[in-house]
Design an enzyme around this catalytic site. Structure first.
Site, PDB file in Angstrom:
ATOM      1  N   ASP A  18       0.818  -1.215   0.000  1.00  0.00           N
ATOM      2  CA  ASP A  18       0.000   0.000   0.000  1.00  0.00           C
ATOM      3  C   ASP A  18       0.849   1.260   0.000  1.00  0.00           C
ATOM      4  O   ASP A  18       0.696   2.137  -0.856  1.00  0.00           O
ATOM      5  CB  ASP A  18      -0.938   0.012   1.218  1.00  0.00           C
ATOM      6  CG  ASP A  18      -1.963  -1.112   1.168  1.00  0.00           C
ATOM      7  OD1 ASP A  18      -2.328  -1.530   0.065  1.00  0.00           O
ATOM      8  OD2 ASP A  18      -2.386  -1.573   2.242  1.00  0.00           O
ATOM      9  N   ARG A  98      -0.363   0.713  16.463  1.00  0.00           N
ATOM     10  CA  ARG A  98      -0.757   1.912  15.727  1.00  0.00           C
ATOM     11  C   ARG A  98      -0.661   3.203  16.548  1.00  0.00           C
ATOM     12  O   ARG A  98      -0.204   4.224  16.022  1.00  0.00           O
ATOM     13  CB  ARG A  98      -2.177   1.750  15.168  1.00  0.00           C
ATOM     14  CG  ARG A  98      -2.312   0.624  14.141  1.00  0.00           C
ATOM     15  CD  ARG A  98      -1.260   0.709  13.060  1.00  0.00           C
ATOM     16  NE  ARG A  98      -1.426  -0.311  12.034  1.00  0.00           N
ATOM     17  CZ  ARG A  98      -0.465  -1.098  11.611  1.00  0.00           C
ATOM     18  NH1 ARG A  98       0.742  -1.013  12.141  1.00  0.00           N
ATOM     19  NH2 ARG A  98      -0.675  -1.989  10.658  1.00  0.00           N
ATOM     20  N   ASP A 127      -7.505  -0.041  11.003  1.00  0.00           N
ATOM     21  CA  ASP A 127      -6.323   0.800  11.167  1.00  0.00           C
ATOM     22  C   ASP A 127      -6.544   2.235  10.740  1.00  0.00           C
ATOM     23  O   ASP A 127      -5.912   3.150  11.271  1.00  0.00           O
ATOM     24  CB  ASP A 127      -5.141   0.198  10.403  1.00  0.00           C
ATOM     25  CG  ASP A 127      -4.479  -0.948  11.151  1.00  0.00           C
ATOM     26  OD1 ASP A 127      -4.809  -1.126  12.342  1.00  0.00           O
ATOM     27  OD2 ASP A 127      -3.646  -1.653  10.572  1.00  0.00           O
ATOM     28  N   SER A 179      -2.160 -10.472   3.174  1.00  0.00           N
ATOM     29  CA  SER A 179      -2.022  -9.186   3.852  1.00  0.00           C
ATOM     30  C   SER A 179      -1.476  -9.475   5.247  1.00  0.00           C
ATOM     31  O   SER A 179      -2.091 -10.203   6.029  1.00  0.00           O
ATOM     32  CB  SER A 179      -3.393  -8.500   3.953  1.00  0.00           C
ATOM     33  OG  SER A 179      -3.282  -7.306   4.699  1.00  0.00           O
TER      34      SER A 179
END
Length: 409
Positions: A18, A98, A127, A179
């Site tokens: 990404d 995160r 996320d 992923s």
């Protein structure tokens, strides 16, 4: 947000699929803006190799690689181990990572005078919320660019095509395009065959598991590990004092070798859908288990039972991106108070995916063998229980007599 005003963008950069294609995409769609990449090192090891060269080659003006591993464990992971916080048995590996990454990104964006922050999270995932709520906590007025909510790319297949067309180097291919999210605490797997819950994960396929082996591939003899805790924080393994990073790395190795910490669940995402994930958390699973065993002798019943309710709530709000909230702060203050006497040693037997309690001790233990014994003792008068039962059962007795008097069933 007017695109013409965007001259400098700070990008949350992992070097994965990404974020790799986002650098050229930003320059194409935001007036050839300057892109500053920021990568938070939370223990993803080999994933950081060549990151600087790759970012610059694909168009970034510079890259920050911030070592957040110790902070990640000490300030985010370990307090939740103390709490026993989980989300549907998931040990929160991505949810933990995160907030510190986004916090540092926001700090750098402010220092750099950036016009916007960009992330590569999809519009289907948790996320995006975790990044953006953390950014709001430290750069509340900063515009946020989320390409997955803007561009025409619809799938990971199309992302690969875009990368190939723009000469962006990738470490994946169409056949191995799971992923994944990796840090020192865990590794997650999603996508491909895992999207069908009927498909068993390919645990024994070479290259699928990265942090350990499947239980059937583990040794045929058990491994014993002794963990020492001080106020709910693990500080030593088998008598050797360790900092947070060394301790988790050591437990990852022991757990991985013995097939510990595999989890295959369909979880309820924050954005409203169910999603199947396979997780590897070998060291983390050991820590949660050992801490739970120690609390069985160190916490009184009422505190332990109430703390379990608080742990569930904490797990939910951490998963749901609310780390930087008054409730999280308040819960962690409560948890810290409960840990004042959670000090001692726990021995676990690791065997083919199992963690078996093999002994626990604490100077603050509430377990009294003389009281609990089935043999003769001099401290517990069994006759006292008759009065206790009469009083404890009085409401049931009164209710039963009322029903009989009124011919109620």
């Amino acid at each position: 947000m007017n695109k013409q005003d965007i001259k400098k963008v700070v990008l949350a950069y992992s070097g994965g699929l990404d974020t790799s294609i986002i650098i050229p995409w930003l320059k194409e769609n935001y007036n050839n803006c300057e892109v500053i990449a920021v990568s938070g090192n939370v223990g993803q090891a080999s994933e950081l190799e060549g990151l600087e060269e790759k970012a610059i080659k694909t168009g970034a003006s510079k890259i920050y690689i911030e070592d957040l591993t110790k902070e990640f464990l000490e300030d985010y992971v370990f307090p939740c181990v103390q709490a026993g916080a989980k989300y549907e048995d998931y040990l929160l590996g991505t949810a933990f990572a995160r907030p510190p990454i986004a916090k540092r990104i926001a700090e750098i964006a402010v220092a750099e005078g950036a016009d916007a922050i960009c992330h590569g999270c999809t519009g289907k995932g948790n996320d995006q919320v975790r990044f953006e709520l953390a950014i709001k906590a430290f750069a509340p007025d900063m515009p946020i660019i989320a390409p997955w909510r803007e561009w025409d790319i619809k799938s990971r297949e199309e992302e690969i095509e875009y990368a190939e067309a723009h000469n962006v180097p990738l470490k994946i291919n169409r056949e191995t395009n799971y992923s994944k999210d990796k840090n020192i605490w865990h590794l997650s797997h999603e996508g491909l065959d895992l999207e069908d819950p009927m498909n068993e994960p390919l645990y024994n396929k070479e290259g699928f598991l990265e942090m350990g082996v499947s239980p059937e591939m583990a040794p045929d003899k058990p491994t014993y590990v002794k963990i020492h805790f001080e106020k709910g924080i693990a500080t030593a393994i088998d008598g050797k004092e360790m900092d947070a990073v060394e301790l988790v790395e050591t437990l990852n190795k022991l757990g991985g070798e013995n097939g510990i910490g595999l989890l295959d669940i369909v979880e309820n995402r924050l954005v409203g859908m169910k999603c199947r994930g396979v997780y590897e958390t070998p060291g983390g699973a050991i820590l949660y288990k050992a801490h739970d065993v120690l609390e069985t002798i160190c916490l009184d019943k009422e505190t332990a039972h109430y703390k379990a309710l608080v742990a569930q709530k904490l797990g939910e709000i951490v998963y749901n991106a609310q780390w930087y909230s008054p409730l999280t702060e308040a819960i962690l203050a409560f948890v810290k108070k409960t840990q004042e006497t959670v000090t001692g040693d726990v021995t676990l037997k690791l065997y083919k995916g199992n963690m078996i309690n093999a002994g626990v001790s604490s100077p603050y233990s509430l377990y009294d063998p003389e009281i609990a014994t089935f043999d003769e003792d001099n401290v517990y008068n069994q006759a006292d229980s008759a009065g206790f039962i009469n009083l404890y059962g009085l409401p049931i007795k009164v209710h039963a007599k009322m029903k009989a008097k009124n011919n109620l069933k």
